[in-house]
Design a protein around this motif. Structure first.
Motif, PDB file in Angstrom:
ATOM      1  N   ILE A 333      17.765  88.015  50.934  1.00 31.57           N
ATOM      2  CA  ILE A 333      18.480  89.274  50.683  1.00 31.57           C
ATOM      3  C   ILE A 333      19.797  89.268  51.441  1.00 31.57           C
ATOM      4  CG2 ILE A 333      18.392  91.788  50.956  1.00 31.57           C
ATOM      5  CD1 ILE A 333      15.365  91.621  50.688  1.00 31.57           C
ATOM      6  N   PHE A 334      19.752  88.731  52.674  1.00 23.37           N
ATOM      7  CA  PHE A 334      20.950  88.667  53.507  1.00 23.37           C
ATOM      8  C   PHE A 334      21.221  87.198  53.869  1.00 23.37           C
ATOM      9  CE2 PHE A 334      18.740  92.708  54.390  1.00 23.37           C
ATOM     10  CZ  PHE A 334      19.697  93.589  53.889  1.00 23.37           C
ATOM     11  N   PRO A 335      21.827  86.456  52.938  1.00 17.05           N
ATOM     12  CA  PRO A 335      22.033  85.016  53.162  1.00 17.05           C
ATOM     13  C   PRO A 335      23.056  84.734  54.259  1.00 17.05           C
ATOM     14  CG  PRO A 335      23.179  85.722  51.188  1.00 17.05           C
ATOM     15  CD  PRO A 335      22.367  86.900  51.639  1.00 17.05           C
ATOM     16  N   GLY A 336      22.902  83.556  54.872  1.00 15.39           N
ATOM     17  CA  GLY A 336      23.844  83.132  55.895  1.00 15.39           C
ATOM     18  C   GLY A 336      25.149  82.664  55.283  1.00 15.39           C
ATOM     19  N   VAL A 337      26.040  82.224  56.132  1.00 19.51           N
ATOM     20  CA  VAL A 337      27.367  81.808  55.669  1.00 19.51           C
ATOM     21  C   VAL A 337      27.276  80.660  54.674  1.00 19.51           C
ATOM     22  CG1 VAL A 337      29.596  80.881  56.403  1.00 19.51           C
ATOM     23  CG2 VAL A 337      28.421  82.567  57.827  1.00 19.51           C
ATOM     24  N   GLN A 338      26.361  79.713  54.944  1.00 21.44           N
ATOM     25  CA  GLN A 338      26.222  78.556  54.069  1.00 21.44           C
ATOM     26  C   GLN A 338      25.358  78.840  52.841  1.00 21.44           C
ATOM     27  OE1 GLN A 338      27.977  75.841  54.690  1.00 21.44           O
ATOM     28  NE2 GLN A 338      28.764  76.775  56.572  1.00 21.44           N
ATOM     29  N   SER A 339      24.767  80.028  52.786  1.00 21.36           N
ATOM     30  CA  SER A 339      23.922  80.470  51.661  1.00 21.36           C
ATOM     31  C   SER A 339      22.635  79.673  51.496  1.00 21.36           C
ATOM     32  CB  SER A 339      24.706  80.421  50.333  1.00 21.36           C
ATOM     33  OG  SER A 339      25.785  81.325  50.388  1.00 21.36           O
ATOM     34  N   ARG A 340      22.397  78.704  52.411  1.00 20.70           N
ATOM     35  CA  ARG A 340      21.171  77.911  52.308  1.00 20.70           C
ATOM     36  C   ARG A 340      20.076  78.442  53.220  1.00 20.70           C
ATOM     37  NH1 ARG A 340      23.751  72.040  53.220  1.00 20.70           N
ATOM     38  NH2 ARG A 340      24.933  73.312  54.701  1.00 20.70           N
ATOM     39  N   THR A 341      20.468  79.239  54.176  1.00 21.16           N
ATOM     40  CA  THR A 341      19.502  79.799  55.121  1.00 21.16           C
ATOM     41  C   THR A 341      19.750  81.293  55.275  1.00 21.16           C
ATOM     42  OG1 THR A 341      20.955  79.336  57.004  1.00 21.16           O
ATOM     43  CG2 THR A 341      19.364  77.630  56.407  1.00 21.16           C
ATOM     44  N   ALA A 342      18.841  81.933  55.991  1.00 23.31           N
ATOM     45  CA  ALA A 342      19.004  83.353  56.273  1.00 23.31           C
ATOM     46  C   ALA A 342      20.074  83.546  57.340  1.00 23.31           C
ATOM     47  CB  ALA A 342      17.671  83.937  56.741  1.00 23.31           C
ATOM     48  N   MET A 343      20.532  84.744  57.468  1.00 19.68           N
ATOM     49  CA  MET A 343      21.544  85.067  58.471  1.00 19.68           C
ATOM     50  C   MET A 343      20.939  84.957  59.876  1.00 19.68           C
ATOM     51  SD  MET A 343      23.675  88.615  58.760  1.00 19.68           S
ATOM     52  CE  MET A 343      24.265  88.376  57.104  1.00 19.68           C
ATOM     53  N   SER A 344      21.757  84.674  60.866  1.00 22.66           N
ATOM     54  CA  SER A 344      21.294  84.537  62.245  1.00 22.66           C
ATOM     55  C   SER A 344      21.479  85.834  63.009  1.00 22.66           C
ATOM     56  CB  SER A 344      22.057  83.417  62.955  1.00 22.66           C
ATOM     57  OG  SER A 344      23.411  83.778  63.139  1.00 22.66           O
ATOM     58  N   ASP A 345      20.756  85.952  64.133  1.00 21.02           N
ATOM     59  CA  ASP A 345      20.869  87.128  65.006  1.00 21.02           C
ATOM     60  C   ASP A 345      22.289  87.292  65.538  1.00 21.02           C
ATOM     61  OD1 ASP A 345      18.296  88.379  65.114  1.00 21.02           O
ATOM     62  OD2 ASP A 345      17.558  86.641  66.187  1.00 21.02           O
ATOM     63  N   MET A 346      22.963  86.164  65.762  1.00 24.66           N
ATOM     64  CA  MET A 346      24.307  86.225  66.332  1.00 24.66           C
ATOM     65  C   MET A 346      25.270  86.994  65.431  1.00 24.66           C
ATOM     66  SD  MET A 346      26.163  85.654  68.876  1.00 24.66           S
ATOM     67  CE  MET A 346      24.965  84.716  69.817  1.00 24.66           C
ATOM     68  N   SER A 347      25.016  86.997  64.142  1.00 23.72           N
ATOM     69  CA  SER A 347      25.889  87.730  63.219  1.00 23.72           C
ATOM     70  C   SER A 347      25.883  89.220  63.536  1.00 23.72           C
ATOM     71  CB  SER A 347      25.439  87.500  61.776  1.00 23.72           C
ATOM     72  OG  SER A 347      25.496  86.130  61.446  1.00 23.72           O
ATOM     73  N   LEU A 348      24.691  89.756  63.819  1.00 27.22           N
ATOM     74  CA  LEU A 348      24.591  91.178  64.170  1.00 27.22           C
ATOM     75  C   LEU A 348      25.194  91.435  65.539  1.00 27.22           C
ATOM     76  CD1 LEU A 348      20.990  92.083  62.910  1.00 27.22           C
ATOM     77  CD2 LEU A 348      23.160  92.156  61.679  1.00 27.22           C
ATOM     78  N   THR A 349      24.975  90.505  66.464  1.00 27.98           N
ATOM     79  CA  THR A 349      25.517  90.670  67.813  1.00 27.98           C
ATOM     80  C   THR A 349      27.042  90.723  67.786  1.00 27.98           C
ATOM     81  OG1 THR A 349      23.632  89.487  68.755  1.00 27.98           O
ATOM     82  CG2 THR A 349      25.602  89.651  70.121  1.00 27.98           C
ATOM     83  N   MET A 350      27.659  89.813  67.046  1.00 27.75           N
ATOM     84  CA  MET A 350      29.116  89.780  66.962  1.00 27.75           C
ATOM     85  C   MET A 350      29.661  91.028  66.275  1.00 27.75           C
ATOM     86  SD  MET A 350      29.882  87.069  68.568  1.00 27.75           S
ATOM     87  CE  MET A 350      31.630  86.972  68.157  1.00 27.75           C
TER      88      MET A 350
END
Length: 425
Positions: A333-350
């Protein structure tokens, strides 16, 4: 030729070869000594034979150590070898030579390796990996043990570990990132939470070793009735630091700022707030977990802290976030930058550092809890169930089967209304 008579042999002292027949002779030799030192003649058995045209003599032993009957038996064996074409004298010499050959020492069997605490820790972590939901958990175990415990007890057998070793571990000085010791510091008082985890992990590994009969007696890492008499209580040493949370009165102001933020991380944080969920539950959410028709999100047990499936009723605001994310990825639902994995916690922290420094994503669960307690009349157990907290009362937990999902639906709708940005002026 008359055979020798056993009774007469002791009195037969005439030097020479006395035949018993069948090639067996008693050889008598007179002593060369004279006077008081003169000894009786020596007597020995001789087997005379020819082999390959050569006359040969073979001694069969001295009399009386070898009796007449024994000598006859030995002579019979020699005749048997001659009949088979074997030189009995050569055969005996070969046997003596073989006996003198020193057999090479048997390959030394290496002593079984004594398992060290580090060995047992590796076994324990490997076994528990399937049980731990977070794959990073095993690495965290390995890192903390390697950093704080192994320098003291890593190469020791579990049976040799004592309370004194535990005290040395827990009272070791604290070092900075450069490895420099901070004077006057102790792990137990300076990094109490880390020290408590290290102690607990040593306790569990030592218990595993005991079950496998690698040690016995009382666990040196036990807290109650053991280390609690030697160390200050963790709660008295270090205060519990809660995740910084946004005051619930500022929720709508924050959501107005968040709504103006672009990107997947902003939408993930909105969904986290509207559902009062943990970041790990939201960031790895997949479309297969969502039932938009029933307006329900079912989080699988492997992603829940309590290890049990959790159903989350979705408010209109939460569904609106999902609608905005449709079509961006087939699974996440919330893909990471590379679209191959899920988003990381650091994204919310930043993201939070940029729009509202000083708070954390996890802190919004406290914001929700404070709002429910201070502003609403919803029962506490209903709110705790919305937060997926386990029931503290085991008896009550044993009888409760439902999750009050429909009752929680209105609670989440009211929370979304409270978080709604103020109307534009």
């Amino acid at each position: 030729m008359a055979k020798l008579v056993p009774a007469k042999i002791p009195h037969l002292n005439e030097p020479g070869m006395h035949s018993d027949g069948d090639q067996l002779y008693l050889q008598i030799k007179a002593s060369r000594a004279t006077g008081p030192q003169k000894r009786p003649p020596s007597k020995a058995w001789i087997f005379r034979f020819k082999f390959a045209g050569r006359a040969r003599l073979m001694g069969l032993g001295a009399y009386p150590a070898v009796s007449l009957s024994d000598a006859r038996a030995l002579a019979a064996e020699c005749r048997d070898m001659l009949a088979r074409g074997i030189d009995p004298l050569d055969a005996r010499d070969s046997a003596k030579a073989a006996a003198l050959v020193v057999a090479p020492p048997a390959a030394a069997v290496p002593a079984p390796k004594i398992k060290t605490f580090a060995d047992v820790a590796g076994e324990y972590i490997a076994i528990k990996l399937d049980e731990w939901r977070n794959t990073k958990h095993g690495q965290q175990w390995a890192n903390t043990l390697a950093t704080y415990a192994f320098p003291f007890i890593g190469e020791m057998p579990p049976a040799d570990i004592t309370v004194d070793h535990l005290l040395a571990i827990l009272n070791q000085p604290v070092t900075d990132k450069a490895g420099k010791v901070t004077p006057g510091t102790k792990l137990w008082t300076s990094k109490t939470e880390t020290a408590s985890r290290v102690r607990n992990r040593i306790e569990l590994i030592w218990s595993y070793a005991k079950v496998h009969k690698l040690c016995s007696g009382e666990n040196p890492a036990l807290w109650r009735g053991n280390l609690d008499a030697l160390l200050a209580k963790p709660g008295k040493v270090a205060k519990v630091v809660h995740h910084p949370a946004l005051p619930f009165a500022q929720a709508s102001e924050f959501m107005a700022i968040l709504a103006r933020s672009r990107g997947v991380s902003a939408r993930a944080l909105e969904f986290l707030i509207f559902t009062a969920a943990r970041s790990g539950e939201v960031l790895k959410a997949q479309w297969q977990e969502i039932d938009l028709e029933a307006r329900l999100w079912t989080v699988p047990p492997e992603r829940m802290k309590a290890g049990k499936e959790h159903r989350v009723p979705l408010s209109d605001a939460a569904v609106a976030v999902l609608r905005r994310m449709e079509g961006q990825h087939p699974d996440w639902i919330f893909p990471g930058v590379q679209s191959r994995t899920a988003m990381s916690d650091m994204s919310l922290t930043m993201l939070l550092r940029d729009i509202w420094p000083g708070i954390t994503a996890h802190g919004f669960r406290s914001t929700f809890r404070d709002w429910a307690a201070e502003v609403t009349d919803y029962p506490g157990d209903l709110v705790e169930m919305a937060l997926a907290h386990t029931i503290g009362n085991k008896a009550e937990a044993a009888y409760r089967r439902g999750d009050m999902v429909e009752k929680r639906r209105q609670l989440m709708a009211d929370w979304a209304a409270h978080c709604a940005p103020p109307p534009a002026q």
